[in-house]
Write a protein that holds these residues in place. Structure first.
Motif, short mmCIF file in Angstrom:
data_model
loop_
_atom_site.label_atom_id
_atom_site.label_comp_id
_atom_site.label_asym_id
_atom_site.label_seq_id
_atom_site.Cartn_x
_atom_site.Cartn_y
_atom_site.Cartn_z
N ARG A 24 -123.13 -18.27 -100.24
CA ARG A 24 -122.01 -18.42 -99.29
C ARG A 24 -122.36 -17.77 -97.94
O ARG A 24 -121.96 -18.26 -96.89
CB ARG A 24 -120.77 -17.76 -99.89
N ILE A 25 -123.11 -16.68 -97.96
CA ILE A 25 -123.46 -15.96 -96.73
C ILE A 25 -124.95 -16.07 -96.43
O ILE A 25 -125.37 -16.18 -95.28
CB ILE A 25 -123.11 -14.46 -96.86
N PHE A 26 -125.75 -16.01 -97.48
CA PHE A 26 -127.21 -15.96 -97.30
C PHE A 26 -127.83 -17.34 -97.53
O PHE A 26 -127.43 -18.07 -98.44
CB PHE A 26 -127.83 -14.95 -98.26
N LEU A 66 -129.45 -15.25 -92.94
CA LEU A 66 -127.99 -15.44 -92.94
C LEU A 66 -127.64 -16.83 -92.39
O LEU A 66 -128.29 -17.34 -91.47
CB LEU A 66 -127.34 -14.36 -92.06
N GLU A 81 -125.29 -17.62 -90.51
CA GLU A 81 -124.53 -17.56 -89.26
C GLU A 81 -125.08 -18.48 -88.16
O GLU A 81 -124.33 -18.99 -87.34
CB GLU A 81 -124.47 -16.11 -88.77
N PHE A 82 -126.40 -18.70 -88.17
CA PHE A 82 -126.99 -19.51 -87.09
C PHE A 82 -126.47 -20.95 -87.07
O PHE A 82 -126.59 -21.64 -86.06
CB PHE A 82 -128.53 -19.58 -87.28
N ARG A 104 -123.59 -22.56 -87.06
CA ARG A 104 -122.54 -23.05 -86.16
C ARG A 104 -123.06 -23.20 -84.73
O ARG A 104 -122.49 -23.93 -83.93
CB ARG A 104 -121.34 -22.11 -86.19
N ASP A 105 -124.13 -22.48 -84.40
CA ASP A 105 -124.68 -22.55 -83.05
C ASP A 105 -125.83 -23.54 -82.94
O ASP A 105 -126.46 -23.62 -81.90
CB ASP A 105 -125.18 -21.17 -82.62
N ALA A 106 -126.12 -24.27 -84.02
CA ALA A 106 -127.26 -25.20 -84.01
C ALA A 106 -128.51 -24.46 -83.55
O ALA A 106 -129.33 -25.00 -82.81
CB ALA A 106 -126.99 -26.40 -83.09
N ASP A 127 -118.80 -25.23 -96.90
CA ASP A 127 -119.31 -24.01 -96.27
C ASP A 127 -120.41 -24.33 -95.26
O ASP A 127 -120.46 -23.76 -94.18
CB ASP A 127 -119.88 -23.06 -97.34
N THR A 131 -131.15 -11.89 -88.53
CA THR A 131 -131.33 -12.81 -89.65
C THR A 131 -132.64 -12.54 -90.40
O THR A 131 -132.91 -13.17 -91.42
CB THR A 131 -131.19 -14.28 -89.18
N ALA A 165 -130.91 -18.49 -81.50
CA ALA A 165 -130.45 -17.81 -82.73
C ALA A 165 -128.93 -17.74 -82.72
O ALA A 165 -128.28 -18.10 -81.74
CB ALA A 165 -131.06 -16.42 -82.84
N ALA A 166 -128.40 -17.25 -83.82
CA ALA A 166 -126.95 -17.12 -83.96
C ALA A 166 -126.39 -16.24 -82.84
O ALA A 166 -126.96 -15.22 -82.50
CB ALA A 166 -126.60 -16.51 -85.31
N ARG A 167 -125.25 -16.64 -82.30
CA ARG A 167 -124.61 -15.87 -81.23
C ARG A 167 -123.80 -14.71 -81.78
O ARG A 167 -123.50 -13.76 -81.06
CB ARG A 167 -123.72 -16.80 -80.40
N ARG A 168 -123.42 -14.79 -83.02
CA ARG A 168 -122.57 -13.74 -83.60
C ARG A 168 -123.21 -13.21 -84.88
O ARG A 168 -122.56 -13.13 -85.92
CB ARG A 168 -121.17 -14.28 -83.91
N ILE A 169 -124.46 -12.83 -84.81
CA ILE A 169 -125.17 -12.40 -86.02
C ILE A 169 -124.58 -11.11 -86.58
O ILE A 169 -124.64 -10.87 -87.79
CB ILE A 169 -126.68 -12.21 -85.77
N GLU A 189 -118.72 -14.86 -89.24
CA GLU A 189 -118.24 -15.07 -90.61
C GLU A 189 -119.35 -15.07 -91.65
O GLU A 189 -119.11 -14.80 -92.83
CB GLU A 189 -117.53 -16.44 -90.71
N LYS A 190 -120.56 -15.45 -91.23
CA LYS A 190 -121.71 -15.45 -92.14
C LYS A 190 -122.82 -14.60 -91.54
O LYS A 190 -124.01 -14.92 -91.66
CB LYS A 190 -122.17 -16.89 -92.40
N GLY A 191 -122.42 -13.51 -90.91
CA GLY A 191 -123.37 -12.61 -90.27
C GLY A 191 -123.64 -11.36 -91.09
O GLY A 191 -123.31 -11.28 -92.28
N GLY A 214 -122.22 -10.16 -94.88
CA GLY A 214 -123.10 -10.16 -96.04
C GLY A 214 -123.49 -8.80 -96.55
O GLY A 214 -123.86 -8.66 -97.72
#
Lengths: 456, 456
Positions: A152-154, A194, A196-197, A199-201, A311, B189, B229-233, B237-239, B243
């Motif tokens: 779910r997160i990793f 993670l 998280e990346f 959603r930001d493509a 998810d 990440t 990379a993710a903007r909200r690492i 929600e999945k940062g 986790g």
């Protein structure tokens, strides 16, 4: 010596002791097929962002030559950086394999590490195959062990991939059981990645596999050199499950070792998109063929999916990059409905620019389905509800998406896919890829792995 | 551009924009002091297991030359592998710094990454200092943000260290705010490191810092190259917090940026052991001096500690290696009681072999103390209860262990510590270390960082 009191101990002893002679013929054959499929995925990414950035970093930080091959660029470097670049490369076009119940993409982490180590030590084809099977069997069971809460997160391919790569490389290096445990320990304590990346493509998916393969390979080499690690990295009080899972099931680690060959359960990807889109994609295609529908006839498509699909795919609304489009359920279904194909060329040419695909995308919805979710992750069921402009409603259902073990690709189909992927990027000529296909189908007899392609 | 709507955004913008001219003089001076202390820690580990194994791996996998310096071996290689080896080296003798409330060892991850990048691009002393301060300020706040639940399972110096290293290296590389956010995302990440190794006295602590410094440096270079990379690492929600923490407090990320200099709160280590042992060690020494006790007079010592100390030290019963002895409360107190010193030589010569130390070790207990635990991690209070053979009971209490900001080491004491550490391993001659001390005390004026020691 390792006692076999726990499933984790048993898994470690099993993979350290696994010999080529133990492998059933279908396992050997499937391993060759997975290897070809992986090579093709790595080649298809040539020149595609962010691979040149990864190659430039490896060029700046690694040696200018070495025993290991970088597939897309045909360079040579140290095993560490070859594993790093090849892993990034092979997870980029979303055509690499997937194991359902672990939600692990084993090829993109196992093969880069095993290949680099095998080229380093001059392993035979049979030794390489046994090492890769060990990596698959370990990685899949560790992914199942960490469970759905982890995924779910990793990004399981990133985290568990580090361990799968360590086992495969460690097997090539002929680690003792104690060294193998240290390799697993050093891999587990480097395991990261993670979601998280998404959603930001962002470009992290490639970093994840690069990191996993290289860190896993490092863990194996360090273990051979005498570096020790935690003995209970998987199930210890301060180990991976303690830190990164809430539903871990240690029994999965030792599940039918030597009789269940999890590698055989791995799916090949037919469509060039996230595997979570494939069941619904195949179900939609089945309905359209059965009912003789064109995309313009369709008013809406409701896909009934498992939670994992929501998810991962739910964060993508309107995709802004081709890679992100592979995680857009609507885009994938749109490409299939409008163009009849969701391969690499379709994505490149139509995923972002075709108004008909965009219009279809906006007709597609996702909803959680209890039956589908209960079957997941063991089975990936496809269920769609298609409403037409004329007011009809059709149900579509498939139980084995194309490429799943129950509906797998033949050697001829895999060879065709490999040719298409190599041609897509121009990373290998038709003659080169044909020669390579012939070699891989005989991999088990090769006295040495050697270079896969001529140097540039 | 980065909006500053969240504390995470504010932190990213702050570290990307931080300039040397903003730094108060005490911050610049302390940064130089921390840098010398870090160099000495790296040098002290020369030849000590597992450093030669790490050096051999870097030699096999990295280039045979390059712009960056490996301190203990005096080799040169690429920035990636120099950061990797120097980070492993500097966390080995347990003499590197610690920030209390984040429970982060910043030096061992920030300096290797910043030094390697600075030597690569030819940064000035002032640029290097500003980059290291950025790494400290970011790392400490991220450690505080992830909180105590994170540290219970994860080795914060390993996980958060990856981000601190990325910020420091990224600052050296003059990343834009957007690139800095990508560096932080690619670092987060890859962030990994579990405490599980501790019970086995395994070699992972060095792998953790190596991995953190090198992966953080890679994140910075990849960001410069255009890898997103993710903007909200940190807080997505999945940062990382989702986790790897259950008590994350995002407000800590933006805590008094530009007015609170967290680097100044960092403690130097006086004893060569885990920092969790230091408060009780100093309290015991205070009691013994005050009451005129010899070790033979003492029947038992009960140390009243915070929960984190029990988590980390509680797994060590009878230490089997010198490194594990640094995590044995009883051994540390035994060395001080019997030999009056818990420095590197004491550990090497007496920690495992002296029966008097072992006997004292068995007299030492640990118990959770509510007052001490409530003050932690902001303050590390030392409380001991000493019972003598004659039946007396004495209380010992210290509020600022030696090396803490309220009881810090002077430049003369730090120079002396550096000389002792270099002499311990023979990694630098007295003349070399004296010359280096002189240069570090003037680091801010150096036009270029250059090599710290002559090549071998």
């Amino acid at each position: 010596m390792i006692d076999q009191n726990t499933p984790a101990d048993a898994l470690c002893a099993f993979v350290a002791g696994l010999r080529y002679e133990q492998l059933p013929v279908p396992v050997v054959e499937r391993c060759e097929e997975l290897f070809l499929d992986w090579i093709a995925s790595a080649l298809a990414a040539k020149g595609m962002h962010p691979l040149p950035q990864f190659e430039a970093f490896a060029h700046a930080m690694g040696p200018a030559g070495g025993p290991a091959e970088v597939l897309a660029s045909r360079g040579r470097t140290s095993p560490y950086f070859a594993a790093w670049v090849n892993a990034a490369s092979s997870h980029l076009v979303e055509q690499d394999d997937l194991h359902n119940s672990s939600v692990l993409h084993p090829a993109t982490v196992v093969f880069p590490a095993a290949l680099a180590a095998a080229q380093d030590v001059g392993a035979s084809g049979a030794e390489f195959i046994a090492a890769c099977v060990a990596g698959y069997e370990a990685g899949i069971r560790i992914g199942e062990f960490l469970g759905r809460s982890h995924y779910r997160i990793f990004h399981t391919t990133a985290t568990v991939g580090t361990l799968a790569a360590a086992v495969a490389a460690g097997h090539v290096l002929k680690l003792s059981p104690e060294q193998m445990r240290n390799a697993i320990g050093s891999a587990g304590t480097q395991a990261a990645g993670l979601w998280e990346f998404l959603r930001d493509a962002a470009d992290s998916k490639q970093l994840h596999t690069a990191h996993a393969a290289a860190s896993g390979l490092a863990a194996a080499y360090l273990a051979r050199g005498g570096v020790s690690a935690a003995r209970r990295i998987l199930d210890g009080e301060k180990g991976m499950a303690a830190g990164m899972s809430s539903d871990a099931d240690p029994a999965r680690l030792g599940d039918r070792l030597g009789s269940r060959w999890a590698l055989l359960e791995t799916s090949f990807k037919f469509h060039a998109s996230c595997r979570h889109t494939h069941p619904a994609a195949d179900a939609l295609q089945a309905v359209m063929q059965r009912e003789g529908l064109a995309h313009g006839d369709i008013e809406s498509v409701l896909t009934r999916v498992h939670k994992g699909a929501i998810d991962v795919l739910g964060v993508v609304d309107v995709p802004t990059t081709v890679h992100q489009a592979k995680f857009s359920m609507g885009t994938v279904l749109g490409l299939l409905a409008v163009h009849g194909d969701a391969g690499l060329e379709s994505f490149r040419d139509h995923a972002l620019s075709d108004p008909a695909v965009a219009a279809f995308r906006d007709k597609v919805g996702m909803t959680l389905d209890d039956e589908v979710d209960a079957a997941y992750p063991k089975r990936w069921l496809g269920r769609v509800e298609v409403r037409t402009r004329s007011g009809a409603c059709f149900q579509g259902a498939i139980d084995d998406p194309k490429g799943d073990p129950g509906n797998t690709l033949s050697r001829a189909e895999l060879a065709d896919k490999a040719r298409r992927l190599a041609a897509f990027s121009g990373a290998a000529s038709p003659a080169e890829i044909d020669a390579l296909i012939g070699r891989v189908w005989q991999l088990r007899t090769a006295p040495r792995i050697g270079a896969l392609l001529p140097s540039s």
